[in-house]
Design an enzyme around this catalytic site. Sequence first.
Site, mmCIF file in Angstrom:
data_model
loop_
_atom_site.group_PDB
_atom_site.id
_atom_site.type_symbol
_atom_site.label_atom_id
_atom_site.label_comp_id
_atom_site.label_asym_id
_atom_site.label_seq_id
_atom_site.Cartn_x
_atom_site.Cartn_y
_atom_site.Cartn_z
ATOM 1 N N TYR A 117 0.842 -1.198 0.000
ATOM 2 C CA TYR A 117 0.000 0.000 0.000
ATOM 3 C C TYR A 117 0.878 1.249 0.000
ATOM 4 C CZ TYR A 117 -4.340 -2.476 1.147
ATOM 5 O OH TYR A 117 -5.441 -3.284 1.130
ATOM 6 N N TYR A 156 -0.677 -9.885 0.714
ATOM 7 C CA TYR A 156 0.384 -9.326 1.554
ATOM 8 C C TYR A 156 0.336 -9.910 2.957
ATOM 9 C CZ TYR A 156 -3.404 -6.084 2.958
ATOM 10 O OH TYR A 156 -4.578 -5.531 3.386
ATOM 11 N N ARG A 166 -3.040 -11.715 3.800
ATOM 12 C CA ARG A 166 -4.318 -11.360 3.213
ATOM 13 C C ARG A 166 -4.394 -11.917 1.798
ATOM 14 N NH1 ARG A 166 -7.863 -7.864 4.395
ATOM 15 N NH2 ARG A 166 -9.061 -9.706 3.931
ATOM 16 N N HIS A 169 -7.191 -8.624 -2.566
ATOM 17 C CA HIS A 169 -8.520 -8.059 -2.309
ATOM 18 C C HIS A 169 -8.547 -6.594 -2.675
ATOM 19 C CE1 HIS A 169 -6.223 -7.152 1.333
ATOM 20 N NE2 HIS A 169 -6.974 -6.070 1.432
ATOM 21 N N HIS A 171 -10.734 -3.151 -1.394
ATOM 22 C CA HIS A 171 -11.681 -2.599 -0.417
ATOM 23 C C HIS A 171 -12.721 -1.746 -1.145
ATOM 24 C CE1 HIS A 171 -9.121 -3.499 3.172
ATOM 25 N NE2 HIS A 171 -8.139 -3.413 2.275
HETATM 26 FE FE LIG Z 1 -6.222 -4.389 2.511
#
Ligand SMILES: [Fe+3]
Lengths: 251, 203
Positions: A117, A156, A166, A169, A171
């Site tokens: 991110y 990640y 995770r 995905h 959001h």
């Molecule tokens: Fe996330």
Amino acid sequence: MNSPMAHNRPPEGGSLFPRDREWHPPAYFEQYKTSIARSPKRAPISFPSTLSEETGPVFTTDILGPLDNDLILNFGEPGEMAIGQRIIVHGRVLDQDGRGQPGLLVEFWQANAGGRYRHKKEGYMAPLDPNFGGCGRTITDSDGRYVFRTVKPGPYPWPNRVNDWRPAHIHFSVFGRAWGQRLITQMYFEGDPLIWTCPIVDTIPDRAAIEQLIAPLDLDATIPMDSRAYKFDIVIRGRRGTWFENRKEGV
Amino acid sequence: MQTLGRLKESPSQTAGPYVHIGCVPNFSGIPGVYPEDLGTSLCTKDAKGTHITVKGTVYDGTGTALKDALIEVWQADANGIYSAGDPRGPADPNFTGWGRSPGDYDTGEWVFDTVKPGRVPMHDGRLMAPHISLWVVARGINLGLQTRMYFPDEEAANAEDPILARIEHKNRVPTLIAKAEGDGIYRFDIRLQGDDETIFFDV
Ligand SMILES: [Fe+3]
């Protein structure tokens, strides 16, 4: 004011259907450690929706820029593109009666193709992509449809148990016409084995509810030699008709 | 027998630690994608009514301030009219009544400049006391939390508010009442857990 709103919209409908809280994750879920200190312990107080929950902010397309729904280009230097598997994500926002919901703001955010991110608190070693910001938004059309283009996010690792990852995905934040329809959720990708190891996914009690968040590969919507497509429909709370609701106005 | 055929609402998932990337990207260090973040103001200075400031902090069960939450608010204008979807509209054109804040990066405190809302009727005509609806999402919150802030200087209206009247444990009602700090400033801290856990609503 930076959120233009329509001021004379007719009301869209009546009382909200009660939320099926068994279908949603409980506040407390031991394997998702952050939830332990952030979960209310007392039962929420229920009441039939009022105007405060049946109205809500409205957003119009004049807030949108031409690249808002193109994450491959919207943060890139001129002539540059984000790195990764090019995909199109599309679907509809429906109410529980299956009606497409027009004119709703949908916002989305995600990690880059390497699972990183663009955020100060992000600690994963995977590199930033200088041409990828990771946010986008759009407003549903008259049938409730939305579409955006992006790169497929990478899975990640995250600090929870020793080795939690995770699944890939995206959001999603969705506004209905009613404040009580406000929803944030996540979209997963068909076939990702990490879906079934993730404690955040596992907060959802019912497997059928989890399946509702898994987007299938949509080859028909794929652009040949360009981008694959995934289809992801989102359902927001329904509302009763107003036919037999006797609304007195004021006292 | 026929089936009702109604769809299930999409299940919620936590907003996660990076909700600010999606909802307030300029704040989170991703400038230039949008000209500005949505929801930074609820009204202009020309909005009718008493201009006030509402601020607060969200605390977890250990008393630690959340610095990664996102707070949204929704309220009626000074006459008790909502800016969208209200059959009694239109509302004050200088007022949207919707705000969104990530809170301060270092302290987590969120602040909204707004006007004091008017009273809004229930469908049966009974008047609710002036209130602001709040929605809290964050990492570790699996379903966005709905609550309401009421005003400490509205004792008579609060006493006849039908929603407050539903609350069986009267000793918890103060968790919904802001504290006046003078100069039109109201503080509404939200506690996710503990003896003074804020009342949350299932609406
Ligand atoms: Fe996330």
